[in-house]
Design a protein around this motif. Structure first.
Motif, PDB file in Angstrom:
ATOM      1  N   GLY A  86       0.742  -1.209  -0.123  1.00  0.00           N
ATOM      2  CA  GLY A  86      -0.047  -0.090   0.044  1.00  0.00           C
ATOM      3  C   GLY A  86       0.834   1.431   0.020  1.00  0.00           C
ATOM      4  N   HIS A  87       0.391   2.352   0.489  1.00  0.00           N
ATOM      5  CA  HIS A  87       0.851   3.615   0.468  1.00  0.00           C
ATOM      6  C   HIS A  87       1.581   4.097   1.344  1.00  0.00           C
ATOM      7  CE1 HIS A  87      -1.762   4.620  -3.025  1.00  0.00           C
ATOM      8  NE2 HIS A  87      -2.526   3.611  -2.588  1.00  0.00           N
ATOM      9  N   VAL A  88       2.829   3.321   1.615  1.00  0.00           N
ATOM     10  CA  VAL A  88       3.775   3.527   2.675  1.00  0.00           C
ATOM     11  C   VAL A  88       4.653   4.763   2.362  1.00  0.00           C
ATOM     12  CG1 VAL A  88       5.838   2.395   3.991  1.00  0.00           C
ATOM     13  CG2 VAL A  88       3.799   1.122   3.390  1.00  0.00           C
ATOM     14  N   PRO A  89       4.722   5.607   3.198  1.00  0.00           N
ATOM     15  CA  PRO A  89       5.716   6.641   3.075  1.00  0.00           C
ATOM     16  C   PRO A  89       7.095   6.419   2.754  1.00  0.00           C
ATOM     17  CG  PRO A  89       4.322   7.224   4.883  1.00  0.00           C
ATOM     18  CD  PRO A  89       4.010   5.723   4.591  1.00  0.00           C
ATOM     19  N   ALA A  90       7.750   7.037   1.726  1.00  0.00           N
ATOM     20  CA  ALA A  90       8.944   6.943   1.290  1.00  0.00           C
ATOM     21  C   ALA A  90       9.817   6.816   2.276  1.00  0.00           C
ATOM     22  CB  ALA A  90       9.673   7.722   0.226  1.00  0.00           C
ATOM     23  N   ASP A  91       9.830   7.839   3.383  1.00  0.00           N
ATOM     24  CA  ASP A  91      10.959   8.106   4.485  1.00  0.00           C
ATOM     25  C   ASP A  91      10.864   6.707   5.279  1.00  0.00           C
ATOM     26  OD1 ASP A  91       8.150   9.059   5.425  1.00  0.00           O
ATOM     27  OD2 ASP A  91       9.398   9.547   7.121  1.00  0.00           O
ATOM     28  N   LEU A  92       9.706   6.145   5.433  1.00  0.00           N
ATOM     29  CA  LEU A  92       9.900   4.991   6.067  1.00  0.00           C
ATOM     30  C   LEU A  92      10.278   3.676   5.545  1.00  0.00           C
ATOM     31  CD1 LEU A  92       6.129   5.384   8.129  1.00  0.00           C
ATOM     32  CD2 LEU A  92       8.642   5.896   8.856  1.00  0.00           C
ATOM     33  N   VAL A  93      10.230   3.619   4.102  1.00  0.00           N
ATOM     34  CA  VAL A  93      10.762   2.709   3.266  1.00  0.00           C
ATOM     35  C   VAL A  93      12.427   3.084   3.614  1.00  0.00           C
ATOM     36  CG1 VAL A  93      11.241   1.868   1.110  1.00  0.00           C
ATOM     37  CG2 VAL A  93       8.903   2.554   1.690  1.00  0.00           C
ATOM     38  N   GLN A  94      12.729   4.014   3.456  1.00  0.00           N
ATOM     39  CA  GLN A  94      14.339   4.342   3.639  1.00  0.00           C
ATOM     40  C   GLN A  94      14.818   3.970   4.838  1.00  0.00           C
ATOM     41  OE1 GLN A  94      14.003   8.460   2.484  1.00  0.00           O
ATOM     42  NE2 GLN A  94      14.568   8.011   0.386  1.00  0.00           N
ATOM     43  N   LYS A  95      13.986   4.216   6.045  1.00  0.00           N
ATOM     44  CA  LYS A  95      14.194   3.783   7.182  1.00  0.00           C
ATOM     45  C   LYS A  95      14.492   2.383   7.356  1.00  0.00           C
ATOM     46  CE  LYS A  95      12.666   4.605  12.046  1.00  0.00           C
ATOM     47  NZ  LYS A  95      13.894   4.106  12.547  1.00  0.00           N
ATOM     48  N   VAL A  96      13.336   1.674   6.910  1.00  0.00           N
ATOM     49  CA  VAL A  96      13.614   0.111   6.995  1.00  0.00           C
ATOM     50  C   VAL A  96      14.825  -0.440   6.117  1.00  0.00           C
ATOM     51  CG1 VAL A  96      12.634  -2.079   6.131  1.00  0.00           C
ATOM     52  CG2 VAL A  96      11.219  -0.517   7.291  1.00  0.00           C
ATOM     53  N   LEU A  97      15.188   0.221   4.979  1.00  0.00           N
ATOM     54  CA  LEU A  97      16.311  -0.270   4.198  1.00  0.00           C
ATOM     55  C   LEU A  97      17.474   0.011   5.006  1.00  0.00           C
ATOM     56  CD1 LEU A  97      15.121   0.774   0.843  1.00  0.00           C
ATOM     57  CD2 LEU A  97      15.076  -1.572   1.749  1.00  0.00           C
ATOM     58  N   ARG A  98      17.622   1.413   5.546  1.00  0.00           N
ATOM     59  CA  ARG A  98      18.840   1.584   6.265  1.00  0.00           C
ATOM     60  C   ARG A  98      19.019   0.932   7.767  1.00  0.00           C
ATOM     61  NH1 ARG A  98      17.385   6.418   7.158  1.00  0.00           N
ATOM     62  NH2 ARG A  98      16.593   6.169   9.219  1.00  0.00           N
ATOM     63  N   ASP A  99      17.849   0.676   8.482  1.00  0.00           N
ATOM     64  CA  ASP A  99      18.165  -0.098   9.909  1.00  0.00           C
ATOM     65  C   ASP A  99      17.919  -1.451   9.646  1.00  0.00           C
ATOM     66  OD1 ASP A  99      18.225   2.573  10.502  1.00  0.00           O
ATOM     67  OD2 ASP A  99      16.136   2.481  11.628  1.00  0.00           O
ATOM     68  N   PRO A 101      15.314  -3.768   9.940  1.00  0.00           N
ATOM     69  CA  PRO A 101      14.935  -4.506  11.226  1.00  0.00           C
ATOM     70  C   PRO A 101      14.279  -5.997  10.879  1.00  0.00           C
ATOM     71  CG  PRO A 101      13.086  -2.956  10.132  1.00  0.00           C
ATOM     72  CD  PRO A 101      14.502  -2.912   9.386  1.00  0.00           C
ATOM     73  N   ALA A 102      14.321  -6.814  11.741  1.00  0.00           N
ATOM     74  CA  ALA A 102      13.866  -8.101  11.609  1.00  0.00           C
ATOM     75  C   ALA A 102      12.323  -8.242  11.481  1.00  0.00           C
ATOM     76  CB  ALA A 102      14.229  -9.000  12.614  1.00  0.00           C
ATOM     77  N   ILE A 103      11.846  -7.549  10.285  1.00  0.00           N
ATOM     78  CA  ILE A 103      10.358  -7.757   9.796  1.00  0.00           C
ATOM     79  C   ILE A 103      10.332  -8.352   8.382  1.00  0.00           C
ATOM     80  CG2 ILE A 103       9.532  -5.889  11.447  1.00  0.00           C
ATOM     81  CD1 ILE A 103       9.690  -4.182   9.172  1.00  0.00           C
ATOM     82  N   VAL A 128       0.923   2.990  10.126  1.00  0.00           N
ATOM     83  CA  VAL A 128       2.193   2.167   9.162  1.00  0.00           C
ATOM     84  C   VAL A 128       2.267   0.906  10.131  1.00  0.00           C
ATOM     85  CG1 VAL A 128       4.195   2.073   7.777  1.00  0.00           C
ATOM     86  CG2 VAL A 128       2.782   4.015   7.918  1.00  0.00           C
ATOM     87  N   ILE A 129       1.841  -0.247   9.597  1.00  0.00           N
ATOM     88  CA  ILE A 129       2.065  -1.447  10.489  1.00  0.00           C
ATOM     89  C   ILE A 129       3.426  -2.437   9.935  1.00  0.00           C
ATOM     90  CG2 ILE A 129       0.947  -3.733  11.362  1.00  0.00           C
ATOM     91  CD1 ILE A 129      -0.337  -1.047  12.005  1.00  0.00           C
ATOM     92  N   ALA A 130       4.117  -2.817  10.804  1.00  0.00           N
ATOM     93  CA  ALA A 130       5.257  -3.783  10.312  1.00  0.00           C
ATOM     94  C   ALA A 130       4.627  -5.233  10.728  1.00  0.00           C
ATOM     95  CB  ALA A 130       6.282  -3.414  11.661  1.00  0.00           C
ATOM     96  N   ARG A 139       2.457  -1.612  15.398  1.00  0.00           N
ATOM     97  CA  ARG A 139       2.402  -0.346  14.665  1.00  0.00           C
ATOM     98  C   ARG A 139       4.046   0.350  14.636  1.00  0.00           C
ATOM     99  NH1 ARG A 139      -0.282   4.129  18.176  1.00  0.00           N
ATOM    100  NH2 ARG A 139       1.671   4.052  19.058  1.00  0.00           N
ATOM    101  N   TYR A 140       4.490   0.522  13.464  1.00  0.00           N
ATOM    102  CA  TYR A 140       5.674   1.119  13.140  1.00  0.00           C
ATOM    103  C   TYR A 140       5.633   2.715  13.338  1.00  0.00           C
ATOM    104  CZ  TYR A 140      10.199   1.078  10.717  1.00  0.00           C
ATOM    105  OH  TYR A 140      11.433   1.447  10.381  1.00  0.00           O
ATOM    106  N   ALA A 141       4.520   3.259  12.700  1.00  0.00           N
ATOM    107  CA  ALA A 141       4.353   4.862  12.646  1.00  0.00           C
ATOM    108  C   ALA A 141       2.987   5.201  12.687  1.00  0.00           C
ATOM    109  CB  ALA A 141       5.385   5.265  11.535  1.00  0.00           C
ATOM    110  N   SER A 142       2.744   6.325  13.037  1.00  0.00           N
ATOM    111  CA  SER A 142       1.419   7.019  12.848  1.00  0.00           C
ATOM    112  C   SER A 142       1.520   8.054  12.085  1.00  0.00           C
ATOM    113  CB  SER A 142       0.624   7.142  14.205  1.00  0.00           C
ATOM    114  OG  SER A 142       0.525   6.093  15.098  1.00  0.00           O
ATOM    115  N   ARG A 143       0.749   8.454  11.159  1.00  0.00           N
ATOM    116  CA  ARG A 143       0.780   9.553  10.025  1.00  0.00           C
ATOM    117  C   ARG A 143      -0.731  10.385  10.158  1.00  0.00           C
ATOM    118  NH1 ARG A 143       5.477   9.787   7.036  1.00  0.00           N
ATOM    119  NH2 ARG A 143       7.155   8.961   8.472  1.00  0.00           N
TER     120      ARG A 143
END
Length: 143
Positions: A86-99, A101-103, A128-130, A139-143
């Motif tokens: 779905g419509h996951v914000p790019a900054d959160l995609v970048q955070k996952v790719l950088r960090d 996480p085990a998700i 935004v749900i992991a 919950r990973y983030a709220s927007r």
């Protein structure tokens, strides 16, 4: 001759490095969906270009990628070994790719107004749900 060989090798390496650094990114979507294209533009503007792959059986694809049924939306992307639903914000995609996480990935269920690709002038709050491969969600983030 050695200098010329080294120059050729270093030039080849310089052109190859950016391609190696970019994660493999594919957007799976129904060919008729316009908001998916808008989300892809949002990703591209944020240095996350996607290869688009038209898919006619999105349910089977989401099953294969282990996207929980309650988190499904109109499109699914795979980037760097993660799934983005779905419509996951790019900054959160970048955070996952950088960090890293085990998700399994992140999801924005449904199509909330105001989320990336759904800019209509109306802004809904959304989560935004992991999720992981065992189906656990948080919950990973709220927007």
């Amino acid at each position: 001759m050695l200098t010329r060989t080294l120059l050729c090798a270093s030039t080849l390496l310089a052109f190859s490095l950016p391609a190696l650094a970019a994660p493999l990114a594919t957007l799976y979507k129904d060919p008729q969906c316009g908001c998916c294209e808008d989300w892809a533009k949002h990703m591209s503007r944020n240095k996350l270009p996607l290869h688009t792959a038209p898919a006619t059986d999105m349910t089977a694809l989401k099953d294969k990628l282990q996207v929980p049924a309650n988190l499904r939306s109109c499109h699914t992307a795979t980037i760097g070994g993660y799934v983005f639903e779905g419509h996951v914000p790019a900054d959160l995609v970048q955070k996952v790719l950088r960090d890293k996480p085990a998700i399994r990935g992140l999801a924005v269920a449904g199509m909330p107004q105001g989320s990336p690709g759904m800019e209509t002038g109306v802004k809904q709050a959304y989560q935004v749900i992991a999720f992981d491969a065992q189906g656990r969600q948080s919950r990973y983030a709220s927007r």
